[in-house]
Design an enzyme around this catalytic site. Structure first.
Site, PDB file in Angstrom:
ATOM      1  N   GLY A  58       1.843   2.392  -3.192  1.00  0.00           N
ATOM      2  CA  GLY A  58       1.850   2.726  -4.610  1.00  0.00           C
ATOM      3  C   GLY A  58       2.850   1.900  -5.384  1.00  0.00           C
ATOM      4  N   HIS A  67       6.048  -9.976  -1.024  1.00  0.00           N
ATOM      5  CA  HIS A  67       6.433  -8.713  -0.394  1.00  0.00           C
ATOM      6  C   HIS A  67       7.652  -8.891   0.513  1.00  0.00           C
ATOM      7  CE1 HIS A  67       3.280  -5.983  -1.765  1.00  0.00           C
ATOM      8  NE2 HIS A  67       2.414  -6.952  -1.613  1.00  0.00           N
ATOM      9  N   SER A  82      -5.154   2.406   4.336  1.00  0.00           N
ATOM     10  CA  SER A  82      -5.291   1.717   3.063  1.00  0.00           C
ATOM     11  C   SER A  82      -5.087   0.214   3.245  1.00  0.00           C
ATOM     12  CB  SER A  82      -4.285   2.271   2.051  1.00  0.00           C
ATOM     13  OG  SER A  82      -4.432   1.639   0.807  1.00  0.00           O
ATOM     14  N   ALA A  95      -9.183   4.639   0.772  1.00  0.00           N
ATOM     15  CA  ALA A  95      -8.829   4.843   2.178  1.00  0.00           C
ATOM     16  C   ALA A  95      -8.962   6.306   2.567  1.00  0.00           C
ATOM     17  CB  ALA A  95      -7.405   4.366   2.433  1.00  0.00           C
ATOM     18  N   LYS A 127       0.804  -1.225   0.000  1.00  0.00           N
ATOM     19  CA  LYS A 127       0.000   0.000   0.000  1.00  0.00           C
ATOM     20  C   LYS A 127       0.839   1.277   0.000  1.00  0.00           C
ATOM     21  CE  LYS A 127      -3.498  -0.843  -0.431  1.00  0.00           C
ATOM     22  NZ  LYS A 127      -4.115  -1.354  -1.695  1.00  0.00           N
TER      23      LYS A 127
END
Length: 379
Positions: free
Chosen positions: A98, A151, A193, A323, A96
């Site tokens: 971008g 991630h 978000s 968000a 979150k």
């Protein structure tokens, strides 16, 4: 007679002071804003931007004041990246921030001699060096996939990337230069978000969280939910002490081996926080590039000047996120800020470093104002 004049003058002065005090109060506390009141709902960082919603924008637009002192070598962005040589850009993608948009720019929006080959219906693109059939210049979600784990953070990537690149290129122990990059986001907006994303069904359960060659035990890293956390309310989300959304950016940029990985009994909490924050700042400072979600055009400019590569299309600034339209109470906002105190300090540090680097580039670039629209880019 003199006493009456003195009394009259004193009363006049007192009334003047009262009037000045009233004017000052009205200026500092319009609409009785300084009066204590119960919680009210506010929206954060987007939508129609009432009340606290514009806080991020006001923060970004405030006059520039340097908060930190950096060495010239830290501010200068003269990276010697050779896409035709043995150099590799490694994108650390934090949730979150971008990162998905930026990651797509890397594989689909680069003006290269040999563009990445992206086929319809496939999530990954092939990003090979000019003149080769297997040498890779980009290690990222959209090029190599989640090869080091979903991630993967700095701790995982630094131990995994070299061996993984050897396997992919089938060239064991090849010498390469690794150029780490990432994107950061204002912490409260990022946290909200992530909450909304988890509320819709995201879990990231397959993340490995490798550290010092092993995954954390269930005791070291308990889960906040069973199968998923669909429909979770914000209060429940913030109440889970093991929620990895808390200070996510600091944790994912720090060297976790310095604090015993996920074993919180290794050092005290205060010392652990201090070590993690210091490590995150150091790793961020040493990265070849980092951008800020709130500064899309400036992040594009910084990347292009750093790597001497060009994007085809300009980045777009999108502030009206889902968000951003989420109503939260002031108590909830304070709780989120407390849970992300490390991230807030890290972002403050990152923003100051980013803008000082940008100022340095700007001073030596006569084309800066043609390249970056100041009115749009929120200096």
């Amino acid at each position: 007679m003199a006493e009456k004049q003195w009394l009259k003058a004193s009363v006049g002065a007192l009334l003047g002071l009262l009037a000045f005090g009233l004017m000052t109060y009205q200026y500092l506390c319009p609409g009785n804003s300084c009066v204590s009141r119960p919680d009210r709902y506010v929206t954060y960082g987007g939508g129609d931007r009432p009340d606290y919603a514009g806080a991020v924008d006001r923060l970004l637009q405030e006059p520039r004041r340097k908060k930190y002192t950096f060495r010239p070598s830290t501010l200068d962005r003269d990276v010697d990246f050779n896409i035709s040589g043995n150099d590799v850009i490694v994108f650390l993608h934090m949730q979150k921030t971008g990162g998905t948009t930026f990651g797509r720019h890397l594989v689909k929006n680069m003006d290269l001699e040999r563009p990445c080959q992206c086929r319809r219906g496939q999530k990954r693109c092939q990003c090979l060096r000019p003149g080769t059939d297997r040498d890779i210049w980009l290690f990222s979600r959209f090029s190599t996939g989640w090869s080091c784990g979903l991630h993967a953070d700095w701790t995982e990537l630094k131990d995994c990337v070299p061996d993984m690149m050897d396997k992919k290129e089938k060239q064991p122990k090849k010498r390469r230069g690794y150029f780490y990059i990432t994107m950061l986001r204002e912490p409260v907006a990022r946290y909200l978000s992530e909450w909304r994303h988890v509320q819709r069904g995201a879990t990231w359960k397959t993340s490995r969280h490798m550290c010092d060659g092993k995954m954390p035990s269930e005791k070291e890293l308990p889960s906040c939910f069973d199968d998923n956390w669909v429909g979770v309310e914000l209060d429940e989300f913030t109440d889970c002490p093991w929620n990895l959304a808390n200070n996510r950016q600091t944790r994912m940029l720090a060297d976790l081996s310095l604090v015993g990985c996920y074993n919180t009994s290794h050092v005290g909490q205060e010392q652990r926080n201090r070590i993690l924050l210091g490590s995150a700042k150091t790793n961020l400072r040493r990265m070849a590039f980092f951008g800020l979600t709130e500064f899309q055009k400036k992040s594009q400019y910084m990347f292009e000047r750093t790597f001497k590569l060009k994007f085809i299309e300009s980045f777009e600034q999108v502030n009206g996120t889902t968000a951003g339209k989420t109503p939260i109470t002031e108590t909830q906002k304070r709780k989120v800020e407390e849970l992300n105190a490390l991230d807030i300090e890290l972002y403050d540090y990152a923003k100051d470093l980013f803008l000082q680097r940008l100022e340095r580039l700007k001073q030596h670039d006569p084309d800066y104002y043609d390249y970056v629209d100041e009115a749009v880019a929120n200096w």
